[in-house]
Write an enzyme that holds these catalytic residues in place. Structure first.
Site, short mmCIF file in Angstrom:
data_model
loop_
_atom_site.label_atom_id
_atom_site.label_comp_id
_atom_site.label_asym_id
_atom_site.label_seq_id
_atom_site.Cartn_x
_atom_site.Cartn_y
_atom_site.Cartn_z
N LYS A 130 0.85 -1.19 0.00
CA LYS A 130 0.00 0.00 0.00
C LYS A 130 0.89 1.24 0.00
O LYS A 130 1.94 1.25 0.64
CB LYS A 130 -0.87 0.00 1.27
CG LYS A 130 -2.09 0.86 1.15
CD LYS A 130 -3.21 0.12 0.46
CE LYS A 130 -4.43 0.99 0.28
NZ LYS A 130 -5.52 0.27 -0.39
N VAL A 238 -19.42 2.87 -5.55
CA VAL A 238 -19.85 1.46 -5.44
C VAL A 238 -21.32 1.38 -5.02
O VAL A 238 -22.10 0.62 -5.59
CB VAL A 238 -18.98 0.69 -4.42
CG1 VAL A 238 -19.47 -0.75 -4.30
CG2 VAL A 238 -17.52 0.71 -4.83
#
Ligand code: NAD
Length: 440
Positions: A130, A238
């Site tokens: 990440k 989403v």
């Protein structure tokens, strides 16, 4: 105050000030497998290495953490590489505000480990990593020149890491930012379609969440989505297509909230004529957790399932896109299990974001089978089948689904790449051997 505590309690900006006084612009922490401990690039940073060595919660033998101070914008740029057995560490770069170095480090550690699990469980030949950039409150991150400069520098950091970490989009980073990263490195996915990228992954992500819901219903009652009531927190990239797909599955009702009035209005307009109860919620409003529904779907932010919200939950199933939904995976997973609430681990059901962009370099075909198979009901490693497998194991072993999924993912993540072996570790070793931290 001890030195360890001091370096962790100060803000990323204060750390930058400290590093400047001792002439450090790049630094790292790597895990030495022989010595079984974290080694810092500079002795002055030993307190942070000590913190990592002692931490039992978020540090998980991360192979390497690499940092650089932005040359122009006094911003801390970081790459957290958790595990690279299955391939280069892959995961998005987050641009966020952090009050302390501990918050910053914990976020990177947790998120990179999460990416290892997500990628492994999806069967991708990628490791987990990440990127985290700490916003410097003294600069205007929305100034186009500053913003593009920071992301270009982030791309340079990625290039300097020789491919052990491949970045992507994440919270706080947008498509234009990805173009700026791409202008400085080849080690990125999620670039805009105009540059050959795969584009917005949110629609496949929403489809993955629907597949997770179907698995949970099948497991619990052999039932379908038809006629069910779903509560959704967050109607963004989403949440919005998720509403559409759920109405296509003929659910009875959707209750949904968002903090932005315009988002709520847009949803009401888009789904006019459907049984959608949409409302504006304050950021701290937990009412959606107490909604009368069959499935609760967190699609906004992380850490929303916690000791405050769990007692409110009426749903028998939790399945949503938000990353790190459980504030404390161990504690909250156990509590949900105890209460008989079926939890589909977020990193299992929201995998389609990374699946969509992971293999951009192999080109595109229509209805790409390498992507579509994750959404099938019968492919062994699809979201649906993996979720069913995890729920069955959870029942058999009487252990929380989150724990079962992590254990399975952890095992898979330790398999070496069939062609390149554990090359990411070799890259890290070569960076250390070449004194990466002394380069400008
Ligand atoms: P988004 O920013 O487009 O949407 C999130 C929505 O949640 C926003 O409309 C926001 O206003 C709303 N929100 C924020 N806090 C809220 C609160 N307290 N109550 C109600 N609404 C709130 O993000 P997204 O791309 O839709 O992603 C949603 C979540 O799913 C994030 O946690 C993200 O990390 C995760 N995720 C997304 C993808 C993807 O493909 N986009 C992939 C994997 C995981």
């Amino acid at each position: 105050m001890s030195t360890t505590h001091k370096l962790l309690s100060i803000s990323p900006n204060e750390l930058i000030e400290f590093l400047k006084t001792i002439g450090i612009t790049r630094f790292y922490f790597i895990y030495d497998k022989k010595d079984k401990r974290v080694i810092p690039s500079h002795k002055e940073l030993k307190p942070i290495a000590d913190f990592l060595n002692l931490d039992k919660r978020d540090f998980n033998f991360h192979e390497g953490l690499f940092f650089r101070i932005s040359k122009k914008y006094d911003t801390l740029l970081g790459a957290f590489i958790h595990r690279t057995n299955r391939g280069q560490a892959a995961g998005g770069v987050r641009y966020w505000d952090y009050e302390s170095m501990e918050d910053y480090l914990r976020d990177g550690l947790r998120l990179s480990k999460g990416m290892t699990h997500k990628n492994a469980l999806a069967g991708l030949w990628w490791g987990g990593g990440k990127g985290v950039m700490a916003h410097n409150p003294e600069i205007d991150k929305n100034d186009p020149e500053i913003r593009s400069g920071i992301y270009r520098e982030y791309g340079e950091l990625i290039t300097s890491l020789r491919g052990c970490y491949v970045t992507a989009e994440d919270v706080g980073t947008n498509v234009d930012d990805m173009s700026n990263i791409f202008s400085r490195t080849r080690f990125t996915t999620c670039i805009p379609p105009s540059l050959g990228g795969s584009g917005n992954p949110s629609i496949p992500t929403a489809r993955g969440v629907v597949a997770g819901m179907k698995a949970a219903l099948k497991f619990s009652a052999g039932a379908a989505l038809k006629g069910k009531t779903i509560a959704i927190q967050g109607m963004g990239n989403v949440g919005s297509p998720l509403i559409k797909f759920l109405f296509e599955e003929k659910v009875k009702k959707i209750i949904a909230c968002d903090i932005f009035p315009e988002v709520v209005e847009r949803a009401k307009h888009e789904f006019a004529g459907e049984n959608l109860e949409a409302y504006i919620a304050e950021r701290i409003d937990a009412s959606i957790f107490g909604a009368d529904c069959d499935i609760l779907s967190p699609c906004a932010t992380g850490a929303v399932i916690n000791p405050q919200t769990i007692p409110l939950i009426k749903a028998k199933i939790i399945c949503g896109a938000a990353n790190n939904q459980l504030e404390d995976s161990e504690r909250d997973g156990k509590e949900l299990h105890k209460r008989g609430i079926i939890y589909i681990p977020d990193f299992l059901t929201n995998r389609m974001g990374i699946v969509n962009c992971a293999n951009e370099q192999y080109g595109y075909v229509n209805d790409d089978p390498f992507i579509e198979r994750h959404l099938l009901l019968d492919w062994k490693h699809s979201v649906y089948q993996t979720a069913l497998h995890v729920l069955n194991e959870s029942k058999k072993t009487n252990q929380p689904s989150a724990k079962v999924a992590v254990r399975l993912a952890d095992k898979i993540s330790k398999e070496n790449h069939p062609v390149f072996g554990h090359r990411g570790q070799q890259i890290i070793d070569s960076l250390v051997a070449d004194k990466w931290h002394e380069q400008i």
